[in-house]
Design an enzyme around this catalytic site. Structure first.
Site, short mmCIF file in Angstrom:
data_model
loop_
_atom_site.label_atom_id
_atom_site.label_comp_id
_atom_site.label_asym_id
_atom_site.label_seq_id
_atom_site.Cartn_x
_atom_site.Cartn_y
_atom_site.Cartn_z
CG HIS A 176 -6.03 -1.89 8.69
ND1 HIS A 176 -6.19 -0.79 9.51
CD2 HIS A 176 -4.71 -1.92 8.40
CE1 HIS A 176 -5.02 -0.20 9.69
NE2 HIS A 176 -4.10 -0.87 9.03
CG ASP A 184 -0.30 -0.38 2.51
OD1 ASP A 184 0.94 -0.40 2.57
OD2 ASP A 184 -1.01 -0.65 3.48
CG ASP A 227 -9.00 -1.01 11.84
OD1 ASP A 227 -8.02 -1.70 11.47
OD2 ASP A 227 -9.41 -0.01 11.21
CD GLU A 287 -8.79 1.34 7.67
OE1 GLU A 287 -8.81 0.38 8.47
OE2 GLU A 287 -8.21 2.41 7.92
C1 GLP Z 1 -0.59 0.57 8.53
C2 GLP Z 1 -0.21 -0.29 7.32
C3 GLP Z 1 -0.48 -1.76 7.58
C4 GLP Z 1 0.14 -2.13 8.92
C5 GLP Z 1 -0.53 -1.36 10.01
C6 GLP Z 1 -0.02 -1.73 11.39
O1 GLP Z 1 -1.90 0.93 8.56
N1 GLP Z 1 -0.90 0.09 6.13
O2 GLP Z 1 0.07 -2.53 6.53
O3 GLP Z 1 -0.02 -3.52 9.13
O4 GLP Z 1 -0.27 0.01 9.78
O5 GLP Z 1 1.11 -0.97 11.70
P1 GLP Z 1 2.11 -1.27 12.86
O6 GLP Z 1 2.92 -2.45 12.42
O7 GLP Z 1 2.95 -0.04 12.97
O8 GLP Z 1 1.31 -1.55 14.07
#
Ligand code: GLP
Length: 266
Positions: free
Chosen positions: A138, A67, A136, A143
């Site tokens: 995702h 992404d 959440d 989402e």
């Molecule tokens: C973002 C990314 C996700 C990731 C999520 C969790 O929203 N788009 O791919 O898994 O954050 O992030 P973190 O690993 O910092 O908790």
């Protein structure tokens, strides 16, 4: 689903790195789906160490990131382009023309999303997709209520994700872009292996819902229940709300030798 519970993020990241490196050893031209966020950082450090200390070769690997934010310049420190360059690519011998990250500044975003899907297909599909998880539930930026059949497209971030990610933007939610491009859930499910990492108490609810809850678009990661080769590697804290945690630990400890290389992806 294979659930591997490790004592802490460091050991979990080492197990994940072994899986990824075993895949690239077996298939030097592997196609890897990569993720951003805090979670994969220790895994990326393991890959960098493998390259620097042992000369591990990434020159034939192709990557596709999950992404990217829309509208953030590529050189903005919080763009996922900058994140990947800084935390992985500039430290290993990956070929720049084999790196793919959605372009959040493409003049025609819709055409770009279609082309991204086509590029994944033309590369032979993803051998392994690395995933973190949002609090959440995702994956990528899919989402809650994302279609389980979705493909690479634009999404609007939820308030919760904007607040979670504000820590990277001087704790100011107003600086977090509201829109993004993300691989879809169907895109992720087509990877031959899905490897999800999650650490910390803040992920415990999302992990319990992903592994033991009903399959639901409200928890996009629960779509991995449909995946024939999904591996979930978590630390004790992220495992805290799992009903069957003891069973997963016993199954992992009693794994027959022929199954002990977790990387069962072709
Ligand atoms: C973002 C990314 C996700 C990731 C999520 C969790 O929203 N788009 O791919 O898994 O954050 O992030 P973190 O690993 O910092 O908790």
């Amino acid at each position: 689903m294979e659930v591997i519970i490790q004592p802490d993020p460091a050991s979990a990241s080492r197990v994940a790195a072994q899986i990824l490196l075993a895949l690239v050893t077996r298939k030097p031209n592997a196609v890897l789906g990569l993720a951003t966020g805090g979670t994969p950082l220790a895994l990326y450090r393991e890959l960098i160490t493998a390259h620097k200390d042992r000369g591990f070769d990434f020159s034939r690997v192709t990557t596709f990131n999950l992404d990217e934010y829309i509208g953030l310049p590529e050189n903005h420190p919080q763009s996922y382009h900058a994140f990947m360059h800084e935390n992985l690519f500039r430290h290993i011998n990956i070929q720049p023309d084999r790196i793919h990250i959605p372009n959040g500044n493409a003049p025609d975003i819709q055409a770009h999303c279609l082309a991204y899907e086509e590029a994944i297909r033309n590369a032979g599909g993803l051998d392994l997709q690395l995933l973190g998880i949002g609090s959440d539930g995702h994956i990528g930026f899919n989402e809650p209520t994302s279609s389980l059949g979705s493909r690479t497209r634009t999404k609007t971030l939820t308030r919760q994700t904007i607040e979670d990610n504000a820590r990277f933007f001087e704790n100011d939610p107003n600086q977090v872009p509201q829109h993004c491009i993300t691989m879809g859930i169907a895109t992720i499910l087509e990877a031959r292996c899905a490897l999800l990492l999650a650490f910390g108490k803040g992920k415990a609810d999302a992990i319990a819902a992903t592994i033991e809850g009903p399959l639901s678009a409200m928890i996009p990661a629960s779509a991995l229940q449909l995946h024939p080769n999904a591996i979930i590697i978590i630390d004790q804290d992220a495992a805290a709300k799992l009903t069957l945690a003891d069973y997963y630990k016993e199954a992992d400890a009693a794994k027959p030798t022929w199954q002990q290389d977790h990387a069962t992806a072709p």
